[in-house]
Design an enzyme around this catalytic site. Structure first.
Site, PDB file in Angstrom:
ATOM      1  N   LYS A 248       0.849  -1.191   0.000  1.00 13.39           N
ATOM      2  CA  LYS A 248       0.000   0.000   0.000  1.00 13.39           C
ATOM      3  C   LYS A 248       0.887   1.246   0.000  1.00 13.39           C
ATOM      4  CE  LYS A 248      -4.060   2.021   2.260  1.00 13.39           C
ATOM      5  NZ  LYS A 248      -5.069   1.885   3.324  1.00 13.39           N
ATOM      6  N   GLU A 336     -18.925  -5.894  11.526  1.00 14.05           N
ATOM      7  CA  GLU A 336     -19.861  -5.136  12.351  1.00 14.05           C
ATOM      8  C   GLU A 336     -20.867  -6.039  13.064  1.00 14.05           C
ATOM      9  OE1 GLU A 336     -18.211  -2.437   9.237  1.00 14.05           O
ATOM     10  OE2 GLU A 336     -19.173  -4.420   9.180  1.00 14.05           O
ATOM     11  N   ARG A 364     -24.994  -2.236   8.700  1.00  9.70           N
ATOM     12  CA  ARG A 364     -24.615  -3.603   8.338  1.00  9.70           C
ATOM     13  C   ARG A 364     -24.919  -4.595   9.458  1.00  9.70           C
ATOM     14  NH1 ARG A 364     -20.121  -3.606   4.460  1.00  9.70           N
ATOM     15  NH2 ARG A 364     -19.003  -5.116   5.724  1.00  9.70           N
TER      16      ARG A 364
END
Length: 596
Positions: A248, A336, A364
């Site tokens: 990244k 979640e 969610r």
């Protein structure tokens, strides 16, 4: 002198005219282009820099947009957008009426699926592949690019589980860089690390056990290797899985070395990578830091306090507690549903659990909030960061539905502080032993309104009475009822009036339960009521006031201000508030007309 390749590429058809030998130059130009734009315009940086070679290889090998490509979450899709007819407009990225920061079907035929929340790509691509087969289109390719943090989510595994028993022509590409926004966590991360290090025998490969044709790990920055493998996989039918390893922030040293900070670094020097720091002297604190510092202070004094966040330790500032009391602060990854039920389980054992989830992400886990928390009346404390309009991330990330979707749930308390002092006090109140129901505390992205909060107010806790509203300003003609930090817009707007004495202002931090005693007085004293909220008008705070008036057979005029029944696009928060007519200027104009 090498010619500029990127300037001659409008779409992937142009890209495919290049030789493979030219592609590394294109990769450098694409990286430089993204760095140049994001350094000035801001946005998500590290994720897109990490998949430059993959982006080029995918559009080079596959016949997009006929072949369907879905980027999970979409943080990493800047290079994709630039190569797919949006290079000339990319400078408007995340700006009002400009290019969206995430793939969006309405924006381009190359964006096969709208994204923004994680772990949806595999299910979406599988749905597309099954549909293609039913239509007799057996040659179309369907590709999902998903990160190692996103693939750990339950929905991703649901998609893998289904895909493994089909003959759907899909390719799942795991972009493994060991980080989402914060570093990836969990046993799956450890497994992938072992695979990358060659410590996990291929015959025990968990992806193969799900009936995928597995290949990798492949260096995600090696263009020839990527193109060779993608061309091979293109000829194989059925579910396929390519594991690539990337870095990244690749190509910008600072972004590689500090991947959390350079996920979305703000403005920075395009040449050196140095972030242009904004002076925080005399600025009010960020609401996330009010939460993080307060829960740490409370947890030091109360050993029953636990903090939970699904993959947002930095964004929620739970990281303060994770650093000092790691045994009682948990990052559970992008999960979640698990976070909510984990909190419920802890609450059954007498623990005081602060479950910090962005408002948009609590959607969610709606079933878990109802079934595992509220139905059992467990006193879980939901701290809903980024409630309300969030700015440049746009429609996928606004936290504007939580009031409406939580109001309907029995046993649920809903609280919206007007400022950081009120947030600190409610965080203190709910751990003092008086809470016997679940509560959702919603607060916005950004800074508060008290510059000296830390030096003068931190730790000076005051207990809050449940269901109590407050009169902030008396008036004679119209009553404005606000909830949450949007009340500060009302205060500012009233300060602009020549004769504000006609307008009263009431702060209703408790949306549920309402302060019925004060509400009775207001409804009997004024002939015009205005409600304002930083949330959806449909089913929100204003609707609660309307419901109460209707149940009591009152015909008083009630005007509701808030988020209209539409999805609000990306832009600054001020622009979004203006669109919704809840910014200071719009409110001042409204109040001026009332004065007259």
């Amino acid at each position: 002198m090498k010619s500029n390749l990127l300037s001659n590429i409008y779409n992937p058809a142009d890209l495919r005219l290049l030789s493979e030998e030219q592609l590394p130059q294109l990769a450098k130009e694409l990286r430089d282009f993204i760095i140049a734009v994001v350094s000035v315009k801001e946005g998500h940086l590290g994720a897109s820099l990490g998949v430059i070679e993959l982006t080029i290889a995918l559009h080079y090998v596959f016949n997009t947009p006929e072949d369907l490509l879905v980027w999970d979450v979409g943080h990493q899709a800047y290079g994709h957008k630039i190569l797919t007819e949006r290079r000339e407009n990319f400078h408007t990225n995340r700006q009002f009426r400009g290019v969206s920061g995430f793939p969006k079907r309405a924006e381009s035929v190359y964006d096969a699926f709208g994204v923004g929340h994680s772990s949806t790509s595999i299910s979406a691509v599988l749905g597309m592949a099954i549909a293609s087969k039913l239509k007799g289109d057996f040659d179309k390719q369907h590709i999902a690019v998903i990160g190692d943090a996103s693939i750990a989510s339950g929905m991703a595994f649901e998609g893998l589980n289904h895909a493994g028993v089909t003959d759907a022509n899909i390719l799942v590409i795991l972009n493994d860089n060991a980080i989402g926004i914060d570093p990836s966590v969990g046993a799956l991360k450890n497994y992938l690390t072992a695979v990358k290090n060659g410590k996990n025998p291929r015959q025990n490969n968990m992806i193969k056990s799900l009936n995928f044709d597995y290949s990798g790990p492949v260096d995600g920055h090696d263009l020839p290797a990527l193109i060779k493998e993608l061309n091979r996989l293109k000829k194989i039918k059925g579910p396929k899985f390519l594991h690539i390893v990337t870095t990244k922030g690749k190509g910008l040293q600072q972004a590689e070395e500090n991947q959390v900070k350079y996920h979305a670094p703000g403005k920075f020097d395009a040449l050196t990578g140095e972030i242009h720091l904004k002076s925080e002297e005399n600025l009010p604190p960020k609401y996330q830091d009010v939460f993080g510092l307060t829960i740490l202070d409370l947890a030091k004094k109360n050993k029953k306090i636990i903090g939970i966040t699904p993959a947002m330790p930095s964004g929620s500032s739970l990281k303060f507690m994770m650093d000092e009391i790691p045994e009682r602060a948990f990052d559970v990854g992008i999960a979640e549903q698990h976070a909510v039920t984990l909190a419920a389980g802890m609450a059954t054992q007498g623990m005081i659990v602060y479950c910090n989830i962005y408002s948009t992400f609590l959607q969610r886990a709606y079933d878990q909030v109802i079934h595992d928390v509220a139905l059992q009346d467990l006193p879980v404390i939901f701290c809903l960061d980024r409630a309300g309009l969030v700015g440049e991330d746009g429609a996928t990330h606004h936290g504007v539905f939580d009031i409406a979707y939580l109001r309907a749930i029995p046993n649920m308390i809903i609280y919206a502080p007007i400022n950081e002092i009120a947030l600190q006090n409610i965080l203190y109140t709910v751990q003092s032993g008086s809470l016997d129901h679940p509560i959702a505390i919603r607060y916005p992205r950004g800074r508060g309104v008290v510059p000296n909060w830390v030096s003068e107010n931190f730790g000076n806790y005051q207990k809050i009475t449940t269901g109590k509203a407050n009169c902030l300003k008396n008036g004679t003609k119209t009553a404005v009822l606000s909830t949450g930090t949007i009340g500060n817009n009302v205060i500012a707007a009233l300060n602009e009036l020549d004769h504000p004495e006609t307008i009263a202002h009431y702060d209703f931090p408790f949306i549920k339960p309402l302060d019925n005693n004060l509400l009775d007085k207001i409804l009997s004293s004024f002939n015009h009521i205005i409600t304002i909220e930083d949330g959806a008008k449909m089913g929100g705070f204003g609707s609660a006031i309307l419901d109460y008036a209707a149940m009591n057979n009152l015909t008083i005029k009630i005007e509701i201000l808030g988020i209209p029944d539409t999805f609000i696009e990306h832009g600054t928060i001020i622009e979004q508030q203006h669109f919704c007519e809840i910014d200071v200027k719009s409110l001042a104009n409204l109040f001026s007309n009332i004065e007259k």
